[in-house]
Design a protein around this motif. Structure first.
Motif, mmCIF file in Angstrom:
data_model
loop_
_atom_site.group_PDB
_atom_site.id
_atom_site.type_symbol
_atom_site.label_atom_id
_atom_site.label_comp_id
_atom_site.label_asym_id
_atom_site.label_seq_id
_atom_site.Cartn_x
_atom_site.Cartn_y
_atom_site.Cartn_z
ATOM 1 N N LYS A 4 85.784 37.978 -103.381
ATOM 2 C CA LYS A 4 85.800 37.946 -101.920
ATOM 3 C C LYS A 4 87.258 37.867 -101.475
ATOM 4 C CE LYS A 4 81.296 35.676 -101.519
ATOM 5 N NZ LYS A 4 80.609 36.899 -101.027
ATOM 6 N N ALA A 5 87.760 38.991 -100.988
ATOM 7 C CA ALA A 5 89.178 39.049 -100.630
ATOM 8 C C ALA A 5 89.452 38.323 -99.325
ATOM 9 C CB ALA A 5 89.633 40.498 -100.526
ATOM 10 N N GLN A 6 90.535 37.578 -99.317
ATOM 11 C CA GLN A 6 91.026 36.910 -98.118
ATOM 12 C C GLN A 6 92.139 37.752 -97.500
ATOM 13 O OE1 GLN A 6 89.511 34.033 -97.171
ATOM 14 N NE2 GLN A 6 88.214 34.363 -98.972
ATOM 15 N N PRO A 7 92.377 37.601 -96.200
ATOM 16 C CA PRO A 7 93.528 38.297 -95.604
ATOM 17 C C PRO A 7 94.829 37.815 -96.248
ATOM 18 C CG PRO A 7 92.066 37.394 -93.924
ATOM 19 C CD PRO A 7 91.616 36.815 -95.221
ATOM 20 N N MET A 8 95.857 38.607 -96.094
ATOM 21 C CA MET A 8 97.150 38.235 -96.646
ATOM 22 C C MET A 8 97.684 36.991 -95.940
ATOM 23 S SD MET A 8 99.372 38.863 -98.885
ATOM 24 C CE MET A 8 101.061 38.385 -99.264
ATOM 25 N N PHE A 9 98.197 36.046 -96.713
ATOM 26 C CA PHE A 9 98.761 34.820 -96.147
ATOM 27 C C PHE A 9 100.084 35.115 -95.452
ATOM 28 C CE2 PHE A 9 99.497 35.027 -100.755
ATOM 29 C CZ PHE A 9 100.874 35.103 -100.804
ATOM 30 N N ASP A 10 100.523 34.151 -94.648
ATOM 31 C CA ASP A 10 101.718 34.323 -93.821
ATOM 32 C C ASP A 10 102.992 33.960 -94.573
ATOM 33 O OD1 ASP A 10 102.782 34.974 -91.176
ATOM 34 O OD2 ASP A 10 103.345 32.857 -91.068
ATOM 35 N N ARG A 11 102.923 32.885 -95.374
ATOM 36 C CA ARG A 11 104.108 32.435 -96.097
ATOM 37 C C ARG A 11 103.711 31.541 -97.258
ATOM 38 N NH1 ARG A 11 105.416 27.139 -94.327
ATOM 39 N NH2 ARG A 11 104.174 26.506 -92.504
ATOM 40 N N VAL A 37 100.132 28.354 -100.298
ATOM 41 C CA VAL A 37 100.320 29.367 -99.261
ATOM 42 C C VAL A 37 99.723 28.888 -97.954
ATOM 43 C CG1 VAL A 37 100.287 31.246 -100.955
ATOM 44 C CG2 VAL A 37 98.168 30.582 -99.796
ATOM 45 N N VAL A 38 100.191 29.508 -96.859
ATOM 46 C CA VAL A 38 99.701 29.182 -95.514
ATOM 47 C C VAL A 38 99.396 30.473 -94.780
ATOM 48 C CG1 VAL A 38 100.231 28.070 -93.311
ATOM 49 C CG2 VAL A 38 101.144 27.109 -95.435
ATOM 50 N N TRP A 39 98.228 30.514 -94.119
ATOM 51 C CA TRP A 39 97.867 31.658 -93.283
ATOM 52 C C TRP A 39 98.363 31.439 -91.854
ATOM 53 C CZ3 TRP A 39 95.141 30.460 -97.587
ATOM 54 C CH2 TRP A 39 94.742 31.522 -98.416
ATOM 55 N N ALA A 40 98.345 32.493 -91.075
ATOM 56 C CA ALA A 40 98.874 32.429 -89.714
ATOM 57 C C ALA A 40 98.139 31.419 -88.851
ATOM 58 C CB ALA A 40 98.813 33.818 -89.061
ATOM 59 N N ASP A 41 96.858 31.149 -89.141
ATOM 60 C CA ASP A 41 96.089 30.192 -88.336
ATOM 61 C C ASP A 41 96.240 28.755 -88.805
ATOM 62 O OD1 ASP A 41 94.683 30.161 -90.695
ATOM 63 O OD2 ASP A 41 92.762 30.807 -89.832
ATOM 64 N N GLY A 42 97.136 28.531 -89.790
ATOM 65 C CA GLY A 42 97.378 27.181 -90.286
ATOM 66 C C GLY A 42 96.572 26.800 -91.505
ATOM 67 N N THR A 43 95.614 27.619 -91.909
ATOM 68 C CA THR A 43 94.844 27.349 -93.119
ATOM 69 C C THR A 43 95.767 27.380 -94.336
ATOM 70 O OG1 THR A 43 92.917 28.421 -92.143
ATOM 71 C CG2 THR A 43 92.898 28.128 -94.529
ATOM 72 N N THR A 44 95.527 26.475 -95.286
ATOM 73 C CA THR A 44 96.371 26.397 -96.474
ATOM 74 C C THR A 44 95.528 26.536 -97.742
ATOM 75 O OG1 THR A 44 96.194 23.988 -96.668
ATOM 76 C CG2 THR A 44 97.978 24.868 -95.278
ATOM 77 N N ALA A 45 96.184 26.871 -98.831
ATOM 78 C CA ALA A 45 95.556 26.891 -100.154
ATOM 79 C C ALA A 45 96.610 26.492 -101.178
ATOM 80 C CB ALA A 45 94.994 28.271 -100.479
ATOM 81 N N ALA A 46 96.252 25.526 -102.000
ATOM 82 C CA ALA A 46 97.159 25.109 -103.071
ATOM 83 C C ALA A 46 97.057 26.092 -104.230
ATOM 84 C CB ALA A 46 96.809 23.706 -103.541
ATOM 85 N N ALA A 47 98.131 26.222 -104.984
ATOM 86 C CA ALA A 47 98.144 27.175 -106.095
ATOM 87 C C ALA A 47 99.037 26.680 -107.220
ATOM 88 C CB ALA A 47 98.624 28.544 -105.623
ATOM 89 N N ASP A 48 98.590 26.929 -108.445
ATOM 90 C CA ASP A 48 99.426 26.688 -109.621
ATOM 91 C C ASP A 48 100.179 27.952 -110.015
ATOM 92 O OD1 ASP A 48 98.407 23.951 -110.199
ATOM 93 O OD2 ASP A 48 96.530 25.018 -110.550
#
Length: 353
Positions: free
Chosen positions: A251-258, A264-275
């Motif tokens: 399930k693809a997510q939109p490209m994150f903002d930064r 990573v953080v998306w433009a709406d403020g959603t975050t995801a931790a990553a190793d």
């Protein structure tokens, strides 16, 4: 300083196809390969990579690829073995490892300067491909991320990431295949610029080659451009991708903002931790050795008429993508532009003599 009719730069599939046709035309040539062993970029493929097509539809000119026992779609190791055999079967004069530093004009000839000496030739075929120039976009925060970052060329196995939080970036075939590879044993996030477009499940490399050929015929006859393979979709639904997709694991997510130090953080403020982040974001043509000729045009490409460089008729480019021949970056597709390049070079050298 050696003088030959043609110097081919690159000993992967495109260079070997060129060598096959140059040999048939009786031209004197050498193939300079930067790799220490045969197999081209296939030597650097990830462990689970398989072709899109059966062996018979993945062959270079003159010699069918034999089937791989137990596999409908051969794996990368089988392709390396095939290319090794192909090189030996036709006794192609490959010299390796040789790294080309630059190609320059030298009167009526071109001078190829390398770390192993200099060759002068009536024509040069550049067949260095793209694998040595991985592209990673300049996403804000990329230098701040403290986890692992690697590109498609560095990925090998899901075992290296078992149990980790992994973000795969890229909505093409590499991104889908690596995401499918990781979907079972990692906490996967797959990001793409747009919603992934899967080709119909019954489409493989055979249909793609037929479509590219039909497009080439239409263009040659002045008919409407059919749009090429890209008009069908972006992702070939090879069995592992199809299985992961149908299981709801892709399930693809939109490209994150930064990027941040921890994720990573998306433009709406959603975050995801990553190793780890795996960039499946494509490649650029490896053309630095041609810089002394001053031929680069838009998007880093060298303008061509077929495979021939418009600004330097003694130079041909082979295997970089559709701009150097439809499907020319594929095993089965490179044969026709390789044949055309060899014939044009033979005619050109005949006239110059």
């Amino acid at each position: 300083m050696d003088v030959v009719d043609v110097v081919v730069i690159g000993g992967g599939q495109s260079g070997l196809a060129a060598g096959y046709h140059l040999r048939r035309l009786g031209l004197g040539f050498v193939i300079l390969d930067a790799q220490p062993t045969p197999g081209g970029a296939w030597q650097r493929a990830w462990d689970s990579l398989h072709l899109f097509s059966p062996a018979a539809y993945s062959s270079l000119p003159g010699h069918l690829m034999p089937p791989q026992p137990g596999e409908t779609y051969p794996d990368a190791g089988h392709v390396v073995s095939y290319l090794t055999d192909y090189e030996q079967r036709y006794e192609l004069p490959v010299i390796r490892p040789v790294r080309v530093a630059g190609v320059r004009r030298d009167g009526e000839l071109l001078r190829v300067e390398t770390d192993s000496g200099t060759w002068r030739a009536g024509a040069v075929i550049s067949a260095t491909g793209t694998w040595s120039r991985p592209f990673v976009p300049a996403v804000p925060g990329r230098t701040e991320f403290q986890g692992a970052q690697l590109h498609t060329v560095e990925y090998r196995s899901p075992a290296d990431f078992a149990g980790q939080r992994v973000i795969v970036v890229g909505g093409g075939n590499s991104g889908a295949q690596i995401a499918a590879d990781l979907a079972h044993d990692t906490q996967l996030t797959w990001c793409a610029l747009r919603e992934p477009r899967y080709l119909a499940d019954d489409i493989d490399g055979r249909a793609l080659f037929d479509h590219a050929t039909a497009r080439r015929r239409a263009l040659d006859e002045g008919r409407i451009d059919t749009g090429g393979v890209a008009s069908l979709g972006d992702i070939v639904a090879v069995p592992p991708v199809r299985a992961a997709r149908d299981a709801g694991l892709l399930k693809a997510q939109p490209m994150f903002d930064r990027l941040t130090p921890s994720g990573v953080v998306w433009a709406d403020g959603t975050t995801a931790a990553a190793d780890a982040i795996i960039w499946c974001t494509g490649f650029r043509p490896a053309l630095a050795h041609l810089a002394p000729l001053g031929l680069r045009g838009p998007r880093g490409h060298i303008p061509t008429d077929g495979t021939q460089a418009i600004g330097e008729p003694r130079l041909h480019l082979l295997g970089y993508g559709d701009w150097t021949g439809p499907a020319s970056a594929t095993l089965i597709g490179v044969g026709r532009p390789a044949r055309e390049a060899a014939r044009e070079i033979a005619a050109f050298l005949g006239r110059s003599r």
